[in-house]
Scaffold this motif. Structure first.
Motif, mmCIF file in Angstrom:
data_model
loop_
_atom_site.group_PDB
_atom_site.id
_atom_site.type_symbol
_atom_site.label_atom_id
_atom_site.label_comp_id
_atom_site.label_asym_id
_atom_site.label_seq_id
_atom_site.Cartn_x
_atom_site.Cartn_y
_atom_site.Cartn_z
ATOM 1 N N VAL A 155 -53.244 25.999 30.889
ATOM 2 C CA VAL A 155 -52.821 25.800 29.504
ATOM 3 C C VAL A 155 -52.521 24.325 29.249
ATOM 4 O O VAL A 155 -52.892 23.769 28.215
ATOM 5 C CB VAL A 155 -51.594 26.670 29.175
ATOM 6 C CG1 VAL A 155 -51.095 26.376 27.760
ATOM 7 C CG2 VAL A 155 -51.935 28.145 29.311
ATOM 8 N N ALA A 156 -51.856 23.669 30.200
ATOM 9 C CA ALA A 156 -51.527 22.255 30.045
ATOM 10 C C ALA A 156 -52.777 21.382 29.981
ATOM 11 O O ALA A 156 -52.827 20.401 29.231
ATOM 12 C CB ALA A 156 -50.631 21.798 31.199
ATOM 13 N N ALA A 157 -53.800 21.728 30.753
ATOM 14 C CA ALA A 157 -54.997 20.892 30.830
ATOM 15 C C ALA A 157 -56.042 21.251 29.781
ATOM 16 O O ALA A 157 -56.675 20.357 29.194
ATOM 17 C CB ALA A 157 -55.609 21.008 32.231
ATOM 18 N N PHE A 158 -56.227 22.544 29.536
ATOM 19 C CA PHE A 158 -57.330 22.991 28.674
ATOM 20 C C PHE A 158 -56.856 23.939 27.578
ATOM 21 O O PHE A 158 -57.624 24.741 27.064
ATOM 22 C CB PHE A 158 -58.394 23.706 29.511
ATOM 23 C CG PHE A 158 -58.809 22.959 30.742
ATOM 24 C CD1 PHE A 158 -59.535 21.779 30.636
ATOM 25 C CD2 PHE A 158 -58.460 23.419 32.006
ATOM 26 C CE1 PHE A 158 -59.927 21.084 31.780
ATOM 27 C CE2 PHE A 158 -58.838 22.741 33.148
ATOM 28 C CZ PHE A 158 -59.574 21.556 33.031
ATOM 29 N N GLY A 159 -55.584 23.836 27.198
ATOM 30 C CA GLY A 159 -54.995 24.816 26.299
ATOM 31 C C GLY A 159 -55.696 24.951 24.962
ATOM 32 O O GLY A 159 -55.898 26.053 24.460
ATOM 33 N N THR A 160 -56.085 23.832 24.371
ATOM 34 C CA THR A 160 -56.728 23.900 23.055
ATOM 35 C C THR A 160 -58.022 24.688 23.138
ATOM 36 O O THR A 160 -58.288 25.580 22.316
ATOM 37 C CB THR A 160 -56.982 22.484 22.520
ATOM 38 O OG1 THR A 160 -55.728 21.794 22.408
ATOM 39 C CG2 THR A 160 -57.640 22.543 21.142
ATOM 40 N N HIS A 163 -57.304 28.518 23.929
ATOM 41 C CA HIS A 163 -56.758 29.274 22.801
ATOM 42 C C HIS A 163 -57.787 29.467 21.693
ATOM 43 O O HIS A 163 -57.815 30.515 21.039
ATOM 44 C CB HIS A 163 -55.526 28.565 22.231
ATOM 45 C CG HIS A 163 -54.312 28.671 23.091
ATOM 46 N ND1 HIS A 163 -54.064 27.828 24.150
ATOM 47 C CD2 HIS A 163 -53.256 29.525 23.064
ATOM 48 C CE1 HIS A 163 -52.922 28.151 24.720
ATOM 49 N NE2 HIS A 163 -52.405 29.179 24.076
ATOM 50 N N GLN A 164 -58.622 28.463 21.461
ATOM 51 C CA GLN A 164 -59.535 28.511 20.317
ATOM 52 C C GLN A 164 -60.875 29.167 20.620
ATOM 53 O O GLN A 164 -61.478 29.774 19.740
ATOM 54 C CB GLN A 164 -59.792 27.096 19.797
ATOM 55 C CG GLN A 164 -58.577 26.442 19.160
ATOM 56 C CD GLN A 164 -58.930 25.103 18.533
ATOM 57 O OE1 GLN A 164 -59.267 24.152 19.221
ATOM 58 N NE2 GLN A 164 -58.860 25.050 17.218
ATOM 59 N N ARG A 165 -61.341 29.066 21.873
ATOM 60 C CA ARG A 165 -62.730 29.445 22.153
ATOM 61 C C ARG A 165 -62.890 30.600 23.135
ATOM 62 O O ARG A 165 -64.030 31.004 23.384
ATOM 63 C CB ARG A 165 -63.482 28.223 22.705
ATOM 64 C CG ARG A 165 -63.484 27.013 21.796
ATOM 65 C CD ARG A 165 -64.266 27.268 20.520
ATOM 66 N NE ARG A 165 -64.284 26.093 19.669
ATOM 67 C CZ ARG A 165 -65.187 25.116 19.771
ATOM 68 N NH1 ARG A 165 -66.109 25.165 20.710
ATOM 69 N NH2 ARG A 165 -65.141 24.081 18.939
ATOM 70 N N THR A 166 -61.801 31.092 23.706
ATOM 71 C CA THR A 166 -61.919 32.143 24.724
ATOM 72 C C THR A 166 -60.989 33.310 24.397
ATOM 73 O O THR A 166 -60.207 33.261 23.448
ATOM 74 C CB THR A 166 -61.558 31.605 26.127
ATOM 75 O OG1 THR A 166 -60.129 31.455 26.236
ATOM 76 C CG2 THR A 166 -62.226 30.271 26.397
ATOM 77 N N ALA A 190 -52.886 39.582 16.044
ATOM 78 C CA ALA A 190 -51.865 38.873 15.261
ATOM 79 C C ALA A 190 -51.392 37.617 15.981
ATOM 80 O O ALA A 190 -51.008 36.629 15.341
ATOM 81 C CB ALA A 190 -50.678 39.799 14.985
ATOM 82 N N TYR A 191 -51.410 37.639 17.300
ATOM 83 C CA TYR A 191 -51.065 36.446 18.077
ATOM 84 C C TYR A 191 -52.280 35.571 18.348
ATOM 85 O O TYR A 191 -52.280 34.372 18.050
ATOM 86 C CB TYR A 191 -50.411 36.863 19.395
ATOM 87 C CG TYR A 191 -49.113 37.609 19.235
ATOM 88 C CD1 TYR A 191 -48.066 37.038 18.514
ATOM 89 C CD2 TYR A 191 -48.915 38.860 19.784
ATOM 90 C CE1 TYR A 191 -46.859 37.711 18.350
ATOM 91 C CE2 TYR A 191 -47.718 39.549 19.635
ATOM 92 C CZ TYR A 191 -46.695 38.967 18.913
ATOM 93 O OH TYR A 191 -45.509 39.631 18.753
ATOM 94 N N ALA A 192 -53.324 36.161 18.902
ATOM 95 C CA ALA A 192 -54.482 35.369 19.341
ATOM 96 C C ALA A 192 -55.137 34.633 18.180
ATOM 97 O O ALA A 192 -55.525 33.465 18.322
ATOM 98 C CB ALA A 192 -55.493 36.278 20.034
ATOM 99 N N ASP A 193 -55.257 35.276 17.023
ATOM 100 C CA ASP A 193 -55.911 34.626 15.889
ATOM 101 C C ASP A 193 -55.141 33.403 15.414
ATOM 102 O O ASP A 193 -55.734 32.405 14.999
ATOM 103 C CB ASP A 193 -56.084 35.609 14.722
ATOM 104 C CG ASP A 193 -57.172 36.640 14.985
ATOM 105 O OD1 ASP A 193 -57.840 36.550 16.043
ATOM 106 O OD2 ASP A 193 -57.343 37.544 14.147
ATOM 107 N N VAL A 200 -51.557 24.957 16.192
ATOM 108 C CA VAL A 200 -50.850 25.911 17.044
ATOM 109 C C VAL A 200 -51.348 25.807 18.487
ATOM 110 O O VAL A 200 -50.552 25.828 19.435
ATOM 111 C CB VAL A 200 -51.014 27.342 16.495
ATOM 112 C CG1 VAL A 200 -50.181 28.323 17.304
ATOM 113 C CG2 VAL A 200 -50.608 27.397 15.020
ATOM 114 N N ALA A 201 -52.659 25.688 18.654
ATOM 115 C CA ALA A 201 -53.208 25.528 20.002
ATOM 116 C C ALA A 201 -52.673 24.264 20.661
ATOM 117 O O ALA A 201 -52.372 24.250 21.859
ATOM 118 C CB ALA A 201 -54.739 25.489 19.938
#
Length: 296
Positions: A155-160, A163-166, A190-193, A200-201
């Motif tokens: 999450v720290a390295a590839f979080g954006t 969260h957005q693409r997977t 409701a969370y993932a979207d 947010v990401a």
């Protein structure tokens, strides 16, 4: 922008504090005894949907989206936890709340600890849910550090990207929950979207990047020395794969009034998996800490 998920009977508004536009969701009487509820990752105020939909009598539930999460605006810092605590304390000022009951889960639980240690006079009591207390040492943390390494570095390295693409968050809920009935597809969406929003990401990424690169090493060198004077009730689902319940042990808590209740057949997301128990323990804490001017 995706609208917040519907919760019957709630009031929603925005409040600006320290330059952050907070999204605040409330339920219960406007003049009731205030209860501030803070969520963690990967969630937002919806984690308290059961409490908001059925607030205990006399209590005003105030569920806040933390900076950059949910529908709150971004923080002007990289989610430094002490700064987030300052943000939320400033929000209490803007809401005109001198003293509240506090509920915190996951990172919201950590922020809650920082607040009750810094300004204990503002909190009647603290119900903390599935979060380690801050009085850790290398000896207590090292046996469980592998749990953090399973998800925090990615999450720290590839979080954006995650969260957005997977479907990373779908996997987190699948692995972290015992009561899957509370996490059907509509709840997970409701969370993932919401985390597909770049703001947010980014907040999620900053949460863990700052923790791993700055805050965890500093805590290893200089542990927490302040003692808690606020009554603290820790409630912990023992099937949590992210945080081990021993990190919330009463034996290592430096607090005047601290208890830990371990909850079987419950994972990390206790606010939803055992909403009935969270509600009951909040009612008990409110009764045990009632003041002459309190509604409960």
């Amino acid at each position: 922008m995706v609208d917040p998920p519907a919760i019957p009977g709630v009031r929603r508004h925005f409040v600006t504090a320290r330059g952050i536009r907070f999204h605040v969701t409330e339920a219960g009487p406007a003049d009731g005894r205030p209860v501030l509820a803070l969520h963690g990752w990967p969630q937002h105020h919806y984690a308290y949907r059961h409490l908001l939909a059925d607030p205990p009598e006399g209590l005003r539930i105030i569920a806040v989206d933390l900076p950059g999460y949910g529908w709150s605006g971004p923080a002007p810092h990289r989610w430094v936890k002490d700064e987030v605590a300052s943000d939320v304390l400033a929000l209490l000022d803007e809401l005109g709340l001198d003293r509240v009951l506090l509920v915190g889960h996951d990172w919201g639980g950590y922020i809650g600890y920082l607040m009750v240690l810094r300004e204990p006079e503002r909190f009647d009591g603290y119900l903390v849910l599935n979060m380690a207390h801050p009085w850790q040492t290398p000896r207590t943390v090292l046996p469980h550090l592998w749990r953090f390494m399973l998800y925090q570095p990615p999450v720290a390295a590839f979080g954006t990207l995650l969260h957005q693409r997977t479907r990373f968050l779908h996997l987190m809920f699948a692995k972290g929950v015992e009561n899957h009935a509370e996490f059907g597809p509509e709840v997970v969406r409701a969370y993932a979207d919401r985390f597909r929003d770049p703001v947010v990401a980014r907040a999620a990424t900053d949460t863990y990047r700052t923790f791993l690169l700055r805050e965890l090493p500093r805590a290893g060198r200089n542990g927490e020395t302040r003692r808690a004077t606020v009554p603290i009730r820790a409630l912990f689902g023992v099937d949590d794969s992210a945080v081990h319940h021993s990190l919330a042990a009463a034996e290592t808590a430096q607090a005047d009034d601290y208890t830990l209740e371990r909850v079987t057949n419950c994972g990390h997301f206790i606010t939803e998996e055992r909403a009935d128990l969270v509600r009951a323990r909040l009612i008990t804490l409110a009764a045990d800490t009632s003041r002459p001017d309190s509604q409960v």
